[in-house]
Each structure stands twice: as C-alpha cells, then as structure tokens.
Motif scaffolding. Sequence first.
Motif, PDB file in Angstrom:
ATOM      1  N   VAL A  48      56.128  25.811 -32.107  1.00  0.00           N
ATOM      2  CA  VAL A  48      57.282  24.957 -32.365  1.00  0.00           C
ATOM      3  C   VAL A  48      58.485  25.882 -32.417  1.00  0.00           C
ATOM      4  O   VAL A  48      58.523  26.826 -33.204  1.00  0.00           O
ATOM      5  CB  VAL A  48      57.121  24.190 -33.697  1.00  0.00           C
ATOM      6  CG1 VAL A  48      58.384  23.425 -34.032  1.00  0.00           C
ATOM      7  CG2 VAL A  48      55.922  23.257 -33.624  1.00  0.00           C
ATOM      8  N   SER A  49      59.482  25.636 -31.543  1.00  0.00           N
ATOM      9  CA  SER A  49      60.622  26.546 -31.458  1.00  0.00           C
ATOM     10  C   SER A  49      61.807  26.119 -32.322  1.00  0.00           C
ATOM     11  O   SER A  49      62.695  26.925 -32.591  1.00  0.00           O
ATOM     12  CB  SER A  49      61.067  26.698 -30.004  1.00  0.00           C
ATOM     13  OG  SER A  49      61.456  25.454 -29.466  1.00  0.00           O
ATOM     14  N   ALA A  50      61.833  24.864 -32.779  1.00  0.00           N
ATOM     15  CA  ALA A  50      62.941  24.401 -33.621  1.00  0.00           C
ATOM     16  C   ALA A  50      62.516  23.157 -34.393  1.00  0.00           C
ATOM     17  O   ALA A  50      61.772  22.324 -33.878  1.00  0.00           O
ATOM     18  CB  ALA A  50      64.158  24.086 -32.773  1.00  0.00           C
ATOM     19  N   VAL A  51      63.016  23.041 -35.622  1.00  0.00           N
ATOM     20  CA  VAL A  51      62.794  21.864 -36.456  1.00  0.00           C
ATOM     21  C   VAL A  51      64.139  21.477 -37.047  1.00  0.00           C
ATOM     22  O   VAL A  51      64.834  22.322 -37.625  1.00  0.00           O
ATOM     23  CB  VAL A  51      61.789  22.142 -37.597  1.00  0.00           C
ATOM     24  CG1 VAL A  51      61.583  20.892 -38.440  1.00  0.00           C
ATOM     25  CG2 VAL A  51      60.470  22.646 -37.051  1.00  0.00           C
ATOM     26  N   LYS A  52      64.515  20.211 -36.898  1.00  0.00           N
ATOM     27  CA  LYS A  52      65.795  19.739 -37.423  1.00  0.00           C
ATOM     28  C   LYS A  52      65.567  18.515 -38.293  1.00  0.00           C
ATOM     29  O   LYS A  52      64.974  17.524 -37.852  1.00  0.00           O
ATOM     30  CB  LYS A  52      66.748  19.375 -36.277  1.00  0.00           C
ATOM     31  CG  LYS A  52      68.085  18.864 -36.767  1.00  0.00           C
ATOM     32  CD  LYS A  52      68.987  18.452 -35.625  1.00  0.00           C
ATOM     33  CE  LYS A  52      70.303  17.925 -36.201  1.00  0.00           C
ATOM     34  NZ  LYS A  52      71.143  17.366 -35.166  1.00  0.00           N
ATOM     35  N   SER A  53      66.036  18.577 -39.523  1.00  0.00           N
ATOM     36  CA  SER A  53      65.941  17.445 -40.434  1.00  0.00           C
ATOM     37  C   SER A  53      66.872  16.338 -39.953  1.00  0.00           C
ATOM     38  O   SER A  53      67.992  16.602 -39.506  1.00  0.00           O
ATOM     39  CB  SER A  53      66.332  17.892 -41.845  1.00  0.00           C
ATOM     40  OG  SER A  53      66.176  16.837 -42.746  1.00  0.00           O
TER      41      SER A  53
END
Length: 123
Positions: A48-53
Amino acid sequence: MSGETLGTGISVLLGSYQGVDAEQGIADLESSVVACPDGVEVSDDFKVSAVKSLDAPDVGDDAVAFRLVGGLNGDDTPAAYTVVRSGTNLAMFYAVSLTDPKTVAVPDEVVSAQVAKLEKTSG
C-alpha cells in the motif's frame, strides 16, 4: 445514486463480534489509518503506497472512512473503504471506480441505507 458515482463498484462485508471486539477493531483501524499515511508493506507482493483519511458518514456507533492506493506486484489501484460499527457488528464497504479511480469514495447514501437495514434486523 448521483451521476458522479457512475462506474463505481461497491462490495459489502458484514461481521458480528463478541463483547467489545467490534469496538476495539474499529478503534484499531482508525489508529492504523492515521499512523500509515505513506502506506505499508503487507507482504512481498502486496504493498500500500498511500492511505488518506476521509470524512466518515454519521451512522452507526462509530465509522471510519479512508482511501488507499496499492496492490499486487507494484500495481497502484485506488480503493475506498468505509467501516461502520453498530453494536457488535461491523459493516465494511469497499469501492473501486472504473471512471475516476483517483477520487473514488463509498457513497454516503449507500452506507446510510445499508446500515439502516442492518440496525433494523439486528435490533
């Protein structure tokens, strides 16, 4: 649904838990979303390269919404998740978009309708 959600595919997973397990599970998920904005390596093949709330809808007892980018073997596919706790139940909504993957989100109206059905049947 509105025209902006055309091409969006949504899946729903329901789980029932004992005691405070659902409450702890959603709390742990929320902490993980905040702690991993730059992603995480799940396995050698899945990253997973990015996680955004994202803003979660005001439904159930707790709700968490987020978008992540990742996939198998270096594929970066955006997907959106909304997880709702209602009592000892967790409802996970997963969405992908064929027309606009970079802004994919789980439509609030879908979450609200399905959580209302869950709460009606689970008492």
